[in-house]
Design a protein around this motif. Structure first.
Motif, PDB file in Angstrom:
ATOM      1  N   ILE A  67       0.826  -1.210   0.000  1.00 15.01           N
ATOM      2  CA  ILE A  67       0.000   0.000   0.000  1.00 15.01           C
ATOM      3  C   ILE A  67       0.859   1.258   0.000  1.00 15.01           C
ATOM      4  O   ILE A  67       0.585   2.218  -0.727  1.00 15.01           O
ATOM      5  CB  ILE A  67      -0.947  -0.004   1.223  1.00 15.01           C
ATOM      6  N   THR A  68       1.917   1.257   0.798  1.00 13.08           N
ATOM      7  CA  THR A  68       2.705   2.484   0.997  1.00 13.08           C
ATOM      8  C   THR A  68       3.822   2.675  -0.020  1.00 13.08           C
ATOM      9  O   THR A  68       4.358   3.774  -0.123  1.00 13.08           O
ATOM     10  CB  THR A  68       3.336   2.492   2.404  1.00 13.08           C
ATOM     11  N   MET A  69       4.177   1.636  -0.774  1.00 13.23           N
ATOM     12  CA  MET A  69       5.363   1.723  -1.630  1.00 13.23           C
ATOM     13  C   MET A  69       5.253   2.832  -2.668  1.00 13.23           C
ATOM     14  O   MET A  69       6.256   3.394  -3.119  1.00 13.23           O
ATOM     15  CB  MET A  69       5.620   0.384  -2.323  1.00 13.23           C
ATOM     16  N   ARG A  70       4.029   3.207  -3.042  1.00 13.60           N
ATOM     17  CA  ARG A  70       3.865   4.192  -4.104  1.00 13.60           C
ATOM     18  C   ARG A  70       3.644   5.616  -3.578  1.00 13.60           C
ATOM     19  O   ARG A  70       3.631   6.563  -4.361  1.00 13.60           O
ATOM     20  CB  ARG A  70       2.672   3.796  -4.986  1.00 13.60           C
ATOM     21  N   SER A  71       3.482   5.760  -2.270  1.00 10.30           N
ATOM     22  CA  SER A  71       3.043   7.038  -1.716  1.00 10.30           C
ATOM     23  C   SER A  71       3.983   8.186  -2.055  1.00 10.30           C
ATOM     24  O   SER A  71       3.553   9.255  -2.484  1.00 10.30           O
ATOM     25  CB  SER A  71       2.861   6.931  -0.200  1.00 10.30           C
ATOM     26  N   LEU A  72       5.288   8.005  -1.856  1.00 14.32           N
ATOM     27  CA  LEU A  72       6.263   9.049  -2.180  1.00 14.32           C
ATOM     28  C   LEU A  72       7.157   8.655  -3.347  1.00 14.32           C
ATOM     29  O   LEU A  72       7.586   9.517  -4.110  1.00 14.32           O
ATOM     30  CB  LEU A  72       7.115   9.364  -0.952  1.00 14.32           C
ATOM     31  N   ALA A  73       7.427   7.355  -3.502  1.00 15.56           N
ATOM     32  CA  ALA A  73       8.292   6.901  -4.589  1.00 15.56           C
ATOM     33  C   ALA A  73       7.680   7.243  -5.948  1.00 15.56           C
ATOM     34  O   ALA A  73       8.383   7.691  -6.865  1.00 15.56           O
ATOM     35  CB  ALA A  73       8.516   5.390  -4.474  1.00 15.56           C
ATOM     36  N   GLU A  75       5.536   9.648  -6.578  1.00 15.78           N
ATOM     37  CA  GLU A  75       5.576  11.112  -6.741  1.00 15.78           C
ATOM     38  C   GLU A  75       6.937  11.544  -7.285  1.00 15.78           C
ATOM     39  O   GLU A  75       7.035  12.400  -8.171  1.00 15.78           O
ATOM     40  CB  GLU A  75       5.310  11.792  -5.398  1.00 15.78           C
ATOM     41  N   LYS A  76       8.003  10.949  -6.730  1.00 20.94           N
ATOM     42  CA  LYS A  76       9.352  11.307  -7.180  1.00 20.94           C
ATOM     43  C   LYS A  76       9.614  10.820  -8.598  1.00 20.94           C
ATOM     44  O   LYS A  76      10.222  11.523  -9.409  1.00 20.94           O
ATOM     45  CB  LYS A  76      10.384  10.710  -6.226  1.00 20.94           C
ATOM     46  N   LYS A  77       9.155   9.618  -8.905  1.00 18.69           N
ATOM     47  CA  LYS A  77       9.408   9.049 -10.224  1.00 18.69           C
ATOM     48  C   LYS A  77       8.704   9.842 -11.317  1.00 18.69           C
ATOM     49  O   LYS A  77       9.261  10.070 -12.401  1.00 18.69           O
ATOM     50  CB  LYS A  77       8.945   7.593 -10.248  1.00 18.69           C
TER      51      LYS A  77
END
Length: 242
Positions: A67-73, A75-77
């Motif tokens: 669930i959390t792996m995409r939260s900030l990664a 956004e940066k990608k």
């Protein structure tokens, strides 16, 4: 912060990630609780949800990082983090919005499992022959574990642009935080400080709460654990200005 929180929750439910991970979580818990003979309540012969409360922390080690792996990664990608960072919000508001969004998903995953308690309550040889206090304590413990793993997941997602790396790092950190300290404490050379090492891990505090006794020391541990990883996440985000 509220706008980030709402965006985070809506983004989960606008994709298949939340539905698939929560669906798998409920399916696996159901299989362990009712189908698999080694853990089935029917084979166990007692009105107990012990199987549920022992297996969920390990399922959380994979559910929550997913669930959390995409939260900030993500956004940066995709380059949207720069837009978010330059908007009129602080780093703390970004971290809090992302974190609370993931905690809500964890809570929504736990709520359907209440049906297991109702079923066991109704199907017992003596209706209601369930240790309700222990069940409530265990659910509180699971929520605290979910909140702690969410903090780890947000931190792991903040230090990389790759979601797979964020997932793998989060799984590793969750395992170490939950069971690693207890396992290390049993090594012969560490027996003199076994209690201290075990007390650093989540498992011992979860087991204490699961007995239905809410000790302020256990609550303080979880709150401190969550705060530590949120501070680490904020520090990582603040590093862009260094």
């Amino acid at each position: 912060m509220l706008s980030i929180f709402r965006k985070e929750v809506s983004s989960y439910f606008n994709s298949l990630v939340a539905y698939i991970t929560v669906g798998i979580f409920l399916a696996v818990t159901g299989l362990f609780l009712w189908i698999f003979p080694d853990t089935s309540i029917f084979e166990y012969g007692f009105s107990s949800l012990e199987t549920l409360f022992s297996i969920v922390p390990y399922l959380f080690m994979f559910l929550i990082p997913a669930i959390t792996m995409r939260s900030l990664a993500e956004e940066k990608k995709e380059g949207t983090f720069e837009t978010l960072a330059t908007s009129p919000v602080t780093d703390w508001q970004i971290v809090a919005g992302k974190y609370l969004g993931s905690v809500v998903i964890v809570l929504l995953a736990l709520i359907p499992t209440f049906i297991y308690y109702y079923t066991v309550y109704e199907l017992g040889a003596v209706k209601g022959n369930v240790d309700t206090g222990a069940v409530i304590g265990s659910y509180i413990g699971l929520f605290l574990i979910g909140s702690s793993f969410s903090a780890i997941g947000i931190f792991a997602s903040s230090i990389t642009k790759n979601q797979i790396i964020a997932f793998a790092l989060s799984v590793f950190l969750c395992f170490i935080a939950f069971a690693g300290f207890g396992a290390v404490s049993k090594i012969l050379s560490f027996q003199s400080i076994e209690g201290t090492l075990a007390g650093l891990g989540i498992e011992e505090h979860y087991e204490a709460i699961s007995r239905g006794v809410l000790d302020t020391r256990d609550l303080f541990y979880f709150l401190s654990f969550i705060a530590f990883f949120l501070v680490c996440t904020k520090t990582v985000l603040g590093g862009r200005t260094w």
